[in-house]
Design a protein around this motif. Structure first.
Motif, PDB file in Angstrom:
ATOM      1  N   CYS A  16     -10.236   0.696 -12.065  1.00 25.31           N
ATOM      2  CA  CYS A  16     -10.340  -0.625 -11.447  1.00 25.31           C
ATOM      3  C   CYS A  16      -8.963  -1.202 -11.184  1.00 25.31           C
ATOM      4  O   CYS A  16      -8.747  -1.890 -10.184  1.00 25.31           O
ATOM      5  CB  CYS A  16     -11.139  -1.570 -12.338  1.00 25.31           C
ATOM      6  N   LEU A  19      -7.781   0.420  -8.043  1.00 23.15           N
ATOM      7  CA  LEU A  19      -8.518  -0.113  -6.890  1.00 23.15           C
ATOM      8  C   LEU A  19      -8.115  -1.554  -6.593  1.00 23.15           C
ATOM      9  O   LEU A  19      -8.232  -2.017  -5.459  1.00 23.15           O
ATOM     10  CB  LEU A  19     -10.022  -0.041  -7.150  1.00 23.15           C
ATOM     11  N   MET A  20      -7.627  -2.243  -7.613  1.00 27.77           N
ATOM     12  CA  MET A  20      -7.209  -3.619  -7.393  1.00 27.77           C
ATOM     13  C   MET A  20      -5.984  -3.674  -6.491  1.00 27.77           C
ATOM     14  O   MET A  20      -5.923  -4.473  -5.566  1.00 27.77           O
ATOM     15  CB  MET A  20      -6.898  -4.270  -8.735  1.00 27.77           C
ATOM     16  N   ASN A  23      -6.703  -0.338  -2.808  1.00 25.36           N
ATOM     17  CA  ASN A  23      -8.072   0.044  -2.485  1.00 25.36           C
ATOM     18  C   ASN A  23      -8.105   0.658  -1.084  1.00 25.36           C
ATOM     19  O   ASN A  23      -7.773  -0.010  -0.111  1.00 25.36           O
ATOM     20  CB  ASN A  23      -8.957  -1.204  -2.553  1.00 25.36           C
ATOM     21  N   PHE A  25     -10.579   1.396   0.710  1.00 28.00           N
ATOM     22  CA  PHE A  25     -11.717   0.992   1.540  1.00 28.00           C
ATOM     23  C   PHE A  25     -11.606  -0.421   2.070  1.00 28.00           C
ATOM     24  O   PHE A  25     -12.219  -0.763   3.062  1.00 28.00           O
ATOM     25  CB  PHE A  25     -13.018   1.121   0.745  1.00 28.00           C
ATOM     26  N   SER A  26     -10.856  -1.259   1.355  1.00 29.89           N
ATOM     27  CA  SER A  26     -10.840  -2.646   1.774  1.00 29.89           C
ATOM     28  C   SER A  26      -9.522  -3.284   1.359  1.00 29.89           C
ATOM     29  O   SER A  26      -9.021  -3.042   0.259  1.00 29.89           O
ATOM     30  CB  SER A  26     -12.018  -3.372   1.104  1.00 29.89           C
ATOM     31  N   ARG A  27      -8.936  -4.063   2.248  1.00 26.88           N
ATOM     32  CA  ARG A  27      -7.733  -4.803   1.882  1.00 26.88           C
ATOM     33  C   ARG A  27      -8.065  -6.270   1.666  1.00 26.88           C
ATOM     34  O   ARG A  27      -7.212  -7.134   1.800  1.00 26.88           O
ATOM     35  CB  ARG A  27      -6.667  -4.650   2.983  1.00 26.88           C
ATOM     36  N   THR A  31     -11.993  -8.673  -2.933  1.00 23.74           N
ATOM     37  CA  THR A  31     -12.341  -7.400  -3.574  1.00 23.74           C
ATOM     38  C   THR A  31     -11.349  -7.083  -4.681  1.00 23.74           C
ATOM     39  O   THR A  31     -11.728  -6.679  -5.782  1.00 23.74           O
ATOM     40  CB  THR A  31     -12.339  -6.270  -2.539  1.00 23.74           C
ATOM     41  N   SER A  32     -10.050  -7.276  -4.379  1.00 19.97           N
ATOM     42  CA  SER A  32      -9.031  -7.015  -5.392  1.00 19.97           C
ATOM     43  C   SER A  32      -9.261  -7.884  -6.616  1.00 19.97           C
ATOM     44  O   SER A  32      -9.188  -7.405  -7.753  1.00 19.97           O
ATOM     45  CB  SER A  32      -7.644  -7.304  -4.824  1.00 19.97           C
ATOM     46  N   PHE A  35     -12.049  -6.546  -8.692  1.00 17.96           N
ATOM     47  CA  PHE A  35     -11.660  -5.375  -9.492  1.00 17.96           C
ATOM     48  C   PHE A  35     -10.802  -5.787 -10.670  1.00 17.96           C
ATOM     49  O   PHE A  35     -10.858  -5.182 -11.741  1.00 17.96           O
ATOM     50  CB  PHE A  35     -10.936  -4.351  -8.618  1.00 17.96           C
TER      51      PHE A  35
END
Lengths: 168, 361
Positions: A16, A19-20, A23, A25-27, A31-32, A35
């Motif tokens: 996580c 991914l923070m 990531n 898949f998404s900026r 989302t960050s 995570f």
């Protein structure tokens, strides 16, 4: 069983965490932030395995519950579109790598130092309870504790001053 | 360091016989307690909705749902079937991932927070609490503080104005009232000297005046108001506020996703009622007929569980009742009440309690 849970929470925290900041898949900053919440919760799990129940509960209460909600609150009010488009520049990347490297070195050093020291003493002082922690804070470490509170107070006063419309 | 992360070590850990040695009686009993507690909680969620509808109808001089089963008692079942069968419409402008997980996140905290609440004394040899944590109270506050994510994420994921406003309002409101809620119970911790909910209940046994509603009335008032705010119930239901925000954070939701939000609200309402019964009304104890001692017989154990449930249900009923009798606060009034009235009051309460305890010592 404990080692299984340790690997579970440790892996969750690391994954996580990655991914923070990166990531694929998404900026999206939200989302960050989410995570980051998961990282905090996984760290609380690791604290539980270390029998530091108070720290675990406070980690969830303060970081996952209060601080990250404020983060989310602020992120949502900012303009997100720009942040999603922005590409990380070389200077930024350089600074990031240097600070990450320094921090990793620090961490490795303290881990290496801790391997030779007996671990039991560290576990015994914070074992779960609130009482030993409170006693430590108010007998052995009152000065750092008070300095921390002054730091928070200064931050709060600063916010009040800055958020006033007209500065005289 | 390397040896812990090496593949052979990991395989050794996974293949170890000890790995299944953890299925002890403790795990069995805990699993049964979890199943029963969660099952009971979800049933109570369903029937709280029914009670809400019947009581609101009674207050407004209507009849309410009375057609499905006797007194409409099967209505929750019909509601459930209906919300499953409705079309699950996902608007095109939403952020899909968050839109899907928000209802689930909404339901979790209410279910998780019952883990540390002692819902009875003893049944046979077993303590009637799922996890007897020494930091029980902090755990419940931690879990409650997570409940804001469901609403905020739903508001953000819906990607339209009313839900977003509802989400923002919710986060501001819940952060504000968490502070006064946390501060309001500190006098209780000072008096008991422990964070363990079981010990807090044990402390209140003995006499009716031992209950914290009489011992710490100011704490009770602040905690009760904050509880209404934390569960988004009227008079503090800012995140929904039907006539200002249509329905706030759940405007874009339909079908079972909407039902999950609904269930989440009622689950946290039940959880907070259980907390109220535990902290201020002596939990499973009653100061008569020796009911404040841990039960030695099965009948006594069941009686204690019934006492706890009765106290919880009384609070749920009160929350429903208040919803249909009181008007909603305005948002600035809500913030004013939280920050400028309750927080100073709670701080004063802590200082006064500490001084009194110091003088007594």
């Amino acid at each position: 069983m404990e080692s299984l849970f340790f690997y579970l929470f440790a892996a969750l925290a690391v994954v996580c965490g990655i991914l923070m900041v990166a990531n694929p898949f998404s900026r999206n900053p939200v989302t960050s932030a989410m995570f980051m919440v998961l990282t905090m919760i996984s760290l609380a799990g690791v604290f539980v395995l270390l029998h530091a129940y108070f720290l675990a509960a406070v980690q969830i209460l303060v970081y996952a519950g209060a601080v990250m909600v404020l983060f989310l609150f602020v992120i949502m009010l900012l303009n997100l579109k720009e942040e999603e488009k922005r590409k990380p520049g070389w200077v930024r990347m350089g600074f990031g790598l240097v600070s990450a490297g320094l921090f990793a070195a620090l961490l490795l050093r303290s881990v290496a130092a801790a391997r030779n020291a007996p671990l039991e003493t560290a576990a015994a002082t914070v074992d779960g309870g609130v009482k030993p922690l409170g006693l430590l804070l108010f007998t052995e470490y009152p000065l750092p504790f008070e300095i921390m509170s002054i730091l928070l107070l200064v931050g709060m006063v600063g916010v009040v001053v800055l958020s006033k419309k007209e500065l005289k | 360091m390397e040896s812990y992360l090496s593949i052979p070590h990991l395989l050794a850990v996974a293949g170890d016989e000890k790995i299944f040695g953890w299925v002890t009686p403790f795990v069995w009993y805990s699993a049964i307690k979890v199943l029963v507690a969660v099952g009971l909680m979800l049933t109570m969620v369903a029937y709280t909705v029914w009670v809400e509808r019947r009581v609101s109808a009674f207050i407004q001089d209507r009849i309410g749902p009375n057609r499905v089963g006797i007194f409409g008692l099967l209505q929750p079942l019909a509601d459930g079937v209906k919300s499953f069968l409705k079309e699950d419409f996902v608007p095109g402008h939403v952020r899909k991932v968050f839109f899907w997980i928000a209802p689930g996140i909404m339901l979790l905290p209410g279910l998780l927070s019952i883990a540390v609440i002692p819902f009875g004394s003893k049944l046979g040899e077993q303590d009637m609490v799922i996890a007897n944590l020494n930091v029980g109270l902090l755990y419940t506050f931690g879990i409650t503080s997570l409940s804001v994510y469901g609403i905020v994420l739903a508001g953000y994921a819906s990607n339209s104005k009313y839900p977003f406003l509802g989400g923002i309002r919710a986060s501001a409101q819940m952060i504000s009232y968490e502070i006064s809620m946390g501060l309001s119970v500190i006098p209780i911790l000072l008096i008991v000297g422990d964070l363990n909910l079981g010990n807090i209940v044990a402390y209140q046994g003995g006499s009716l005046w031992g209950w914290f509603i009489f011992k710490a009335p100011l704490s009770f008032v602040i905690f009760a108001a904050a509880a209404f705010a934390e569960t988004n119930r009227l008079p503090f239901d800012m995140p929904e506020a039907e006539n200002e925000l249509v329905a706030g954070y759940n405007v874009e939701y339909s079908s079972i996703k909407f039902a999950l939000f609904f269930m989440g609200e009622y689950a946290s309402m039940i959880a907070v009622s259980a907390m109220m019964a535990t902290l201020f009304f002596g939990g499973w104890t009653l100061p008569f007929f020796g009911l404040d001692q841990p039960a030695t017989t099965w009948l006594g154990g069941l009686l204690h569980i019934a006492i706890f449930l009765a106290k919880t249900c009384a609070w749920i009923f009160l929350m429903v009742w208040i919803r249909w009798m009181w008007p909603r606060f305005r948002f600035d009034q809500l913030m004013d009440l939280g920050w400028r009235r309750f927080i100073p009051l709670a701080l004063a309460n802590i200082v006064i309690t500490a001084v009194v305890l110091w003088l007594k010592a």
